[in-house]
Write a protein that holds these residues in place. Structure first.
Motif, PDB file in Angstrom:
ATOM      1  N   PRO A 212      -0.447   0.146  -3.394  1.00 25.19           N
ATOM      2  CA  PRO A 212      -0.960  -1.166  -3.832  1.00 25.19           C
ATOM      3  C   PRO A 212       0.197  -2.106  -4.159  1.00 25.19           C
ATOM      4  O   PRO A 212       1.309  -1.669  -4.470  1.00 25.19           O
ATOM      5  N   GLY A 213      -0.070  -3.397  -4.106  1.00 25.11           N
ATOM      6  CA  GLY A 213       0.945  -4.386  -4.444  1.00 25.11           C
ATOM      7  C   GLY A 213       1.221  -4.439  -5.932  1.00 25.11           C
ATOM      8  O   GLY A 213       0.638  -3.690  -6.726  1.00 25.11           O
ATOM      9  N   PRO A 214       2.115  -5.332  -6.353  1.00 25.75           N
ATOM     10  CA  PRO A 214       2.444  -5.459  -7.785  1.00 25.75           C
ATOM     11  C   PRO A 214       1.206  -5.817  -8.612  1.00 25.75           C
ATOM     12  O   PRO A 214       0.292  -6.480  -8.126  1.00 25.75           O
ATOM     13  N   ILE A 215       1.192  -5.351  -9.842  1.00 29.12           N
ATOM     14  CA  ILE A 215       0.099  -5.681 -10.756  1.00 29.12           C
ATOM     15  C   ILE A 215       0.658  -6.366 -11.993  1.00 29.12           C
ATOM     16  O   ILE A 215       1.838  -6.196 -12.332  1.00 29.12           O
TER      17      ILE A 215
ATOM     18  N   PHE B 121       9.328   5.572 -18.187  1.00 32.20           N
ATOM     19  CA  PHE B 121       8.701   4.528 -17.371  1.00 32.20           C
ATOM     20  C   PHE B 121       7.504   3.981 -18.133  1.00 32.20           C
ATOM     21  O   PHE B 121       6.669   4.735 -18.645  1.00 32.20           O
ATOM     22  N   THR B 122       7.402   2.651 -18.177  1.00 30.88           N
ATOM     23  CA  THR B 122       6.302   1.984 -18.868  1.00 30.88           C
ATOM     24  C   THR B 122       5.368   1.347 -17.854  1.00 30.88           C
ATOM     25  O   THR B 122       5.818   0.678 -16.917  1.00 30.88           O
ATOM     26  N   GLY B 123       4.058   1.564 -18.026  1.00 25.82           N
ATOM     27  CA  GLY B 123       3.077   0.920 -17.162  1.00 25.82           C
ATOM     28  C   GLY B 123       2.491   1.850 -16.117  1.00 25.82           C
ATOM     29  O   GLY B 123       2.773   3.052 -16.081  1.00 25.82           O
ATOM     30  N   ASN B 124       1.665   1.255 -15.239  1.00 25.99           N
ATOM     31  CA  ASN B 124       0.908   2.028 -14.255  1.00 25.99           C
ATOM     32  C   ASN B 124       1.202   1.630 -12.806  1.00 25.99           C
ATOM     33  O   ASN B 124       0.553   2.137 -11.893  1.00 25.99           O
ATOM     34  N   SER B 125       2.146   0.757 -12.587  1.00 24.70           N
ATOM     35  CA  SER B 125       2.383   0.225 -11.247  1.00 24.70           C
ATOM     36  C   SER B 125       3.162   1.206 -10.380  1.00 24.70           C
ATOM     37  O   SER B 125       4.343   1.490 -10.642  1.00 24.70           O
ATOM     38  N   SER B 126       2.536   1.711  -9.323  1.00 24.81           N
ATOM     39  CA  SER B 126       3.244   2.576  -8.387  1.00 24.81           C
ATOM     40  C   SER B 126       4.256   1.773  -7.568  1.00 24.81           C
ATOM     41  O   SER B 126       5.271   2.308  -7.119  1.00 24.81           O
TER      42      SER B 126
ATOM     43  N   ARG C 132      -1.145  21.301  -5.249  1.00 28.53           N
ATOM     44  CA  ARG C 132      -0.553  20.841  -3.998  1.00 28.53           C
ATOM     45  C   ARG C 132      -0.076  19.400  -4.165  1.00 28.53           C
ATOM     46  O   ARG C 132      -0.638  18.638  -4.945  1.00 28.53           O
ATOM     47  N   LEU C 133       0.946  19.047  -3.419  1.00 30.51           N
ATOM     48  CA  LEU C 133       1.453  17.681  -3.464  1.00 30.51           C
ATOM     49  C   LEU C 133       0.453  16.725  -2.841  1.00 30.51           C
ATOM     50  O   LEU C 133      -0.193  17.040  -1.833  1.00 30.51           O
ATOM     51  N   THR C 134       0.338  15.551  -3.440  1.00 28.49           N
ATOM     52  CA  THR C 134      -0.576  14.512  -2.969  1.00 28.49           C
ATOM     53  C   THR C 134       0.208  13.229  -2.742  1.00 28.49           C
ATOM     54  O   THR C 134       0.820  12.710  -3.677  1.00 28.49           O
ATOM     55  N   PRO C 135       0.220  12.694  -1.509  1.00 23.56           N
ATOM     56  CA  PRO C 135       0.903  11.411  -1.285  1.00 23.56           C
ATOM     57  C   PRO C 135       0.328  10.330  -2.189  1.00 23.56           C
ATOM     58  O   PRO C 135      -0.886  10.216  -2.350  1.00 23.56           O
ATOM     59  N   MET C 136       1.197   9.529  -2.781  1.00 18.58           N
ATOM     60  CA  MET C 136       0.745   8.506  -3.709  1.00 18.58           C
ATOM     61  C   MET C 136       0.179   7.321  -2.936  1.00 18.58           C
ATOM     62  O   MET C 136       0.867   6.698  -2.123  1.00 18.58           O
ATOM     63  N   LEU C 137      -1.099   6.998  -3.211  1.00 13.90           N
ATOM     64  CA  LEU C 137      -1.804   5.916  -2.531  1.00 13.90           C
ATOM     65  C   LEU C 137      -2.396   4.907  -3.515  1.00 13.90           C
ATOM     66  O   LEU C 137      -2.976   3.911  -3.089  1.00 13.90           O
ATOM     67  N   ALA C 138      -2.284   5.177  -4.795  1.00 13.69           N
ATOM     68  CA  ALA C 138      -2.909   4.334  -5.821  1.00 13.69           C
ATOM     69  C   ALA C 138      -1.911   4.097  -6.940  1.00 13.69           C
ATOM     70  O   ALA C 138      -0.815   4.670  -6.956  1.00 13.69           O
ATOM     71  N   ASN C 139      -2.272   3.240  -7.882  1.00 12.70           N
ATOM     72  CA  ASN C 139      -1.457   3.088  -9.085  1.00 12.70           C
ATOM     73  C   ASN C 139      -1.577   4.328  -9.955  1.00 12.70           C
ATOM     74  O   ASN C 139      -2.467   5.168  -9.766  1.00 12.70           O
ATOM     75  N   LEU C 140      -0.695   4.447 -10.911  1.00 11.05           N
ATOM     76  CA  LEU C 140      -0.668   5.632 -11.758  1.00 11.05           C
ATOM     77  C   LEU C 140      -1.910   5.673 -12.639  1.00 11.05           C
ATOM     78  O   LEU C 140      -2.411   4.625 -13.057  1.00 11.05           O
TER      79      LEU C 140
END
Length: 282
Positions: A161-164, A211-216, A243-251
């Motif tokens: 996702p883009g910046p939040i 790290f502060t926040g939820n922005s991936s 199992r490893l999961t590719p990151m597709l969303a914010n934290l």
């Protein structure tokens, strides 16, 4: 188990309500939602053989990597049975994330290790109650029926996702004053995978930073600086045995103090083995 090939991405749709099993944004709750295109509706199949040689179905969220689980806590008011949540796979065998599949017709029942069945709550007219629970097997009915929808793989990494907009510099009392949740502060533990996708699973194999926040999106920038590489894919490990999961969303906004990230260099043999759901496919 034929409807759940290992590593396949699937959606689970309530046959009674038409809504989908969603991993909530806090990384803890599980609820029903009509949005089938959201990555929160995608679950990755992890077929697991127990110490007693029994085959179980595990499902981890394609959004956060956390596993579908149930416990012995009573469900909230208005819901029937016991709580269903997301959790880490942090021990060699975790009963609460283990499920078996019963297929009596054009739908499946998911029986938890406890013997209870996965259950949708709410109704088509009164959809304020979107909880998911487990309930006694003898109470089975229409609300326990789920349709499995396979999700085809995406040929390319879908990206982040883009910046939040996050109030990162606001003091906690300011956030509370204006009714905003203060941003979470967590420790990111990270490392770069080898070209073949292997990595050092020992404690000394990880570097870390706060790290502060939820922005991936912002997390990726921070890792770019620390890893000194530009083209890479972040994968989250939700527990030592997950199992490893590719990151597709914010934290996820509500989980723990630590987040484990393994970075795969793009176009490496290890990165080529990663799988992503095509959420736009019909």
């Amino acid at each position: 188990m034929n409807y759940f090939p290992d590593r396949q991405h699937v959606r689970l749709r309530s046959l009674a309500l038409g809504t989908y099993l969603h991993a909530a944004a806090d990384g803890i709750e599980v609820r029903l939602h009509p949005d089938r295109a959201s990555v929160n509706a995608a679950w990755t199949v992890h077929r697991y053989q127990s110490e007693n040689a029994v085959m179980y179905l595990l499902l981890h969220s394609a959004a956060f990597g956390r596993y579908l689980s149930a416990n012995n806590t009573r469900a909230p008011w208005g819901q029937r049975g016991y709580r269903v949540e997301q959790r880490e796979f942090d021990e060699p065998e975790v009963d609460s994330i283990m499920w078996q599949v019963i297929r009596p017709g054009n739908f499946v029942l998911l029986r938890h290790f406890s013997g209870r069945l996965l259950r949708a709550n709410g109704g088509r007219l009164f959809n304020w109650n979107r909880g998911v629970t487990v309930d006694k097997f003898e109470n089975r009915g229409a609300m326990n029926r789920w349709v499995v929808e396979p999700i085809p793989p995406s040929q390319l990494y879908p990206g982040l996702p883009g910046p939040i907009n996050e109030p990162l510099s606001s003091p906690q009392f300011t956030c509370l004053l204006f009714g905003r949740e203060p941003p979470p502060v967590r420790v990111i533990r990270f490392q770069r995978a080898n070209a073949d996708g292997t990595f050092n699973d020992n404690e000394d194999g990880w570097s870390e930073f706060p790290f502060t926040g939820n922005s991936s999106y912002r997390l990726r920038y921070e890792l770019t600086v620390r890893l000194d590489i530009v083209h890479f894919i972040m994968c989250v490990r939700a527990g030592r045995y997950a199992r490893l999961t590719p990151m597709l969303a914010n934290l996820p906004s509500g989980t723990g103090d630590n987040l484990y990230i393994v970075a795969f260099r793009s176009l490496s043999p290890g990165a080529d083995e990663l799988r992503y759901p095509d959420m736009e496919a019909v």
